[in-house]
Design a protein around this motif. Sequence first.
Motif, PDB file in Angstrom:
ATOM      1  N   SER A 191       0.746  -1.314   0.152  1.00 12.44           N
ATOM      2  CA  SER A 191       0.137  -0.119   0.068  1.00 12.44           C
ATOM      3  C   SER A 191       0.795   1.080  -0.052  1.00 12.44           C
ATOM      4  O   SER A 191       0.644   2.202  -0.788  1.00 12.44           O
ATOM      5  CB  SER A 191      -0.960  -0.282   1.236  1.00 12.44           C
TER       6      SER A 191
ATOM      7  N   GLU B 260      -6.790   0.712   6.770  1.00 14.47           N
ATOM      8  CA  GLU B 260      -5.212   0.308   6.739  1.00 14.47           C
ATOM      9  C   GLU B 260      -4.641   1.238   5.570  1.00 14.47           C
ATOM     10  O   GLU B 260      -3.428   1.534   6.127  1.00 14.47           O
ATOM     11  CB  GLU B 260      -5.229  -1.146   6.000  1.00 14.47           C
TER      12      GLU B 260
ATOM     13  N   THR C  50      -8.852  -3.235  -5.174  1.00 13.12           N
ATOM     14  CA  THR C  50      -9.965  -4.027  -5.368  1.00 13.12           C
ATOM     15  C   THR C  50      -9.936  -4.404  -7.025  1.00 13.12           C
ATOM     16  O   THR C  50     -10.122  -5.683  -7.131  1.00 13.12           O
ATOM     17  CB  THR C  50     -11.251  -3.208  -5.300  1.00 13.12           C
TER      18      THR C  50
ATOM     19  N   ASN D 166      -8.001  -7.439  -6.842  1.00 14.71           N
ATOM     20  CA  ASN D 166      -8.679  -8.582  -5.961  1.00 14.71           C
ATOM     21  C   ASN D 166      -7.855  -8.778  -4.641  1.00 14.71           C
ATOM     22  O   ASN D 166      -7.688  -9.878  -4.384  1.00 14.71           O
ATOM     23  CB  ASN D 166      -8.671  -9.697  -6.749  1.00 14.71           C
ATOM     24  N   ILE D 167      -7.247  -7.573  -4.093  1.00 13.77           N
ATOM     25  CA  ILE D 167      -6.324  -7.491  -2.935  1.00 13.77           C
ATOM     26  C   ILE D 167      -7.374  -7.324  -1.756  1.00 13.77           C
ATOM     27  O   ILE D 167      -7.644  -6.098  -1.916  1.00 13.77           O
ATOM     28  CB  ILE D 167      -5.044  -6.805  -2.992  1.00 13.77           C
ATOM     29  N   ASP D 168      -7.299  -7.892  -0.795  1.00 14.83           N
ATOM     30  CA  ASP D 168      -8.372  -7.584   0.252  1.00 14.83           C
ATOM     31  C   ASP D 168      -7.690  -6.828   1.272  1.00 14.83           C
ATOM     32  O   ASP D 168      -6.633  -6.852   1.699  1.00 14.83           O
ATOM     33  CB  ASP D 168      -8.846  -8.931   0.934  1.00 14.83           C
ATOM     34  N   PHE D 169      -7.892  -5.411   1.093  1.00 16.35           N
ATOM     35  CA  PHE D 169      -7.460  -4.284   2.003  1.00 16.35           C
ATOM     36  C   PHE D 169      -8.364  -3.380   2.471  1.00 16.35           C
ATOM     37  O   PHE D 169      -9.033  -3.100   1.778  1.00 16.35           O
ATOM     38  CB  PHE D 169      -6.369  -3.483   1.019  1.00 16.35           C
ATOM     39  N   ASP D 170      -8.202  -2.909   3.937  1.00 11.30           N
ATOM     40  CA  ASP D 170      -9.201  -2.231   4.357  1.00 11.30           C
ATOM     41  C   ASP D 170      -8.697  -0.748   4.105  1.00 11.30           C
ATOM     42  O   ASP D 170      -7.521  -0.415   3.917  1.00 11.30           O
ATOM     43  CB  ASP D 170      -9.295  -2.205   5.806  1.00 11.30           C
ATOM     44  N   GLU D 171      -9.917   0.015   3.930  1.00  8.06           N
ATOM     45  CA  GLU D 171      -9.470   1.546   3.806  1.00  8.06           C
ATOM     46  C   GLU D 171      -8.730   2.033   5.010  1.00  8.06           C
ATOM     47  O   GLU D 171      -7.657   3.015   4.717  1.00  8.06           O
ATOM     48  CB  GLU D 171     -10.778   2.194   3.323  1.00  8.06           C
TER      49      GLU D 171
END
Lengths: 498, 314
Positions: free
Chosen positions: A102, A140, A130, A133-138
């Motif tokens: 990130s 974070e 997105t 397709n990488i799961d990442f919280d905003e």
Amino acid sequence: MSVQQKRLASLILKEHYGEVVEKVGCYLVAKGPRPLRDIIRETKLSRELVQKSLCCLIQHHFVSYEVNKKNVSLYNAWISNILLRARAPRYIYCAKCLFGYSGELIVDEILQHGSVEMSKVVTKVMSHLTEENIDFDESEVKSTFADLVMSHFLQRVRTETADNTSTEDDMYSLPPGLTFQGQGVKRKRSIDDDGHPTKRQKTEAKFHQEFIDEAIVSAVIKKVDKFAGDIVKAMLQLNELNRDPLSPTTQAVSLHEISQNLTIIPKMENAQVTQYLSLLSDEKENFVSKTGERGGGMYCINMQKCIDALCQNTVESVVQERFGSRCFRIFRLLLLKKHMEQKQIGELAMISSKDAKEFLYKLFAERFIAMQEIPRTSDYAPSRTFYLFSVELPQLSRMLIEKSYQALGNLMARRQTEVQENRRLVEKEERLEATINSLKAQHGEDTSAEAIEELRELIIPAEREQLKKLKLSLAKLEQSEIQVDETIFILSQYIAGN
Amino acid sequence: MAVADVVIKQEAVDAVDLEERVVQLCKENPKGITDQLISQDLPNIPPQQRVTAINRLLSMGRIELLKSGAQLLYRYKDAQAAAKTKGFDLQEKLVYQIIEEAGNKGIWIRDIRFKSNIQMTQLNKILKNLESKKLIKAVKSVAASKKKVYMLFNLEPDITVTGGAWYSDQDFESEFVEVLNQQCYKFLQQKTALAEKMNVDPLAKRNASYSSSQDVSKYISQLGISKVELSEGDIETILNTLVFDGKAEMTLVADSGSSPTEQKKLFRALVPLMPSTGLMRVPCGVCPVSDRCRDGGPISPSKCVYMKDWLSEL
């Protein structure tokens, strides 16, 4: 600002921002501060285009403007900022190493825009993540952003009005409310903020500091071993944020602080750390020195000496590669003994006088060493004159940085020609890929493999081979550009310190 | 007649005595004596007799005549030298004397000519003559390859003439030096590798990686790569070249053995701080014509042959 720097700046602008921006940028670089009217007249571009390019240049901090007494806005280009654009891959890589994927995306995004609001960056990075397709919280992403700001890798853009009142803390403050929802707060890379020369002391060349630290640690690892490297790393990290770029040494840290911050496993005993520290301060290069006995012994790192040693090594490496080991011996001899006569050089370097003469004059002809005449009589008769040779490191590094700029420019120019020459082929491939993609989009996953295969066959094997070669060459050229920039970096750090 | 005989005899004895006395005087003053000194020393000898005595000594080659300023000096010549130059003519003697004075540094033929004022052809003949008699020899100097210097046959040439261990027949033995340089480096490297393996604290490890010039010189002499005897000083010069190469570093420690002021030189191998710099990994770094390289010129990055070769290396 030299011919080579100007050429490189023009190549960089052309590559990243297109020909129009290049034209405007180069005009400003060549002519100095100019009003809009002059730019339009001399570049023969339309008013709209010039305004747009100026906007782009200002956004990237390549150009600044000021209003003079007659109420005319003058635009001025900062070539050093333009040249730093070549280092972008290194910045991104550095962010990746320290802050993960990130962090890489954030820095990349900001580099592309020059300066941009935080909210925009976060949205862009999120959409990018997105897409992959990488799961990442905003949150974070936001916290990574906050980390980057807290460690001074990013900073706020100074507004014109708040110029004199803003303190250093303001530069790194986060949007209020800690919800990271700052609207309209512009941020940008810290290193880009060279701004006005009078404000320079406020900028933190954080990325450069990181690079230099890295170089120092790797040099210490080579010189002693990885334990010593770890100690130096810990010392550098301890005063990462409050380093004074003008001071030749870092702030002293105590033995206890160092041993607490070691990362290497197994942990070293305090006694061993002390031994390493005394070993490091005994070294010829003097990377570390002891400043006091408080807290188990206070130690600091001699940044200036480290940079000097790194630069000297860079220059030596150039001499060794370019002239071979025997010239290198003469060169090092001169570095160690300062001023020497031809005869002494031959004797000490154990090179026969004939060879010594040849090597010496070769180095002299290529301006790697300097000569001083000392006449015994006032008539400067050659037979009654001493000719002393010496190495002028600051002058030599200036010459080499010029050469490096030229090499970098050459690599970029070559890359652009390679692309140009194979344009037809590249375009053909791109068109083909686009058709295949649209086919896939139309028919979903069940597009017949046959159809795709048929399309792919449009590129004949010879062309495929050529494309493969082109890609490899381009990669090699790009990699070398980054390597040459490393040389430029070390040399420029040395020149800035002298 | 008897009286006359006695008188003559007396005179003869006197003459021999007189000669001995003059030689004695000359021996006492090795720098030479003046005529005045002799007449002071032997006040009751008439000048006539003195002159004959000195003339005889001169012709026998036991003393020699020198000119110092306006004065004439008589000096003793030792018997051996006298024996050597026996039968020489005056010019030969003069040349021999000049060469003798130069000692083991030797003297150049041009300097002999200036000192003796003998013509070049004549001088060459004399020198050849002396050489064939094995009284002098010609030695080639290392300082200038074509310059020959003359010295007495039995003298060992000075180090400035021969250049010491690093020269054979006036040629500098660069290969020999290179080999020694590499061997010394190898020794230091081995020492460092050994120290690396030791399981001790860092300071002891560092100390173990140092070796003194005695150690290195012992190693080299045991290797037997050198035909000539190499002194410790010679090895030290070799080790110094390693320091200049950036392959070793030198440090001084107090020597425990001899007097406290005595210092010992220790050497240890080094590795370069950085790999070769980025600039030198591209063709432009070593390009011989980079000064003439221009976009669109005859030498340009887009047409560069070095770059073409480099890119095709993939």
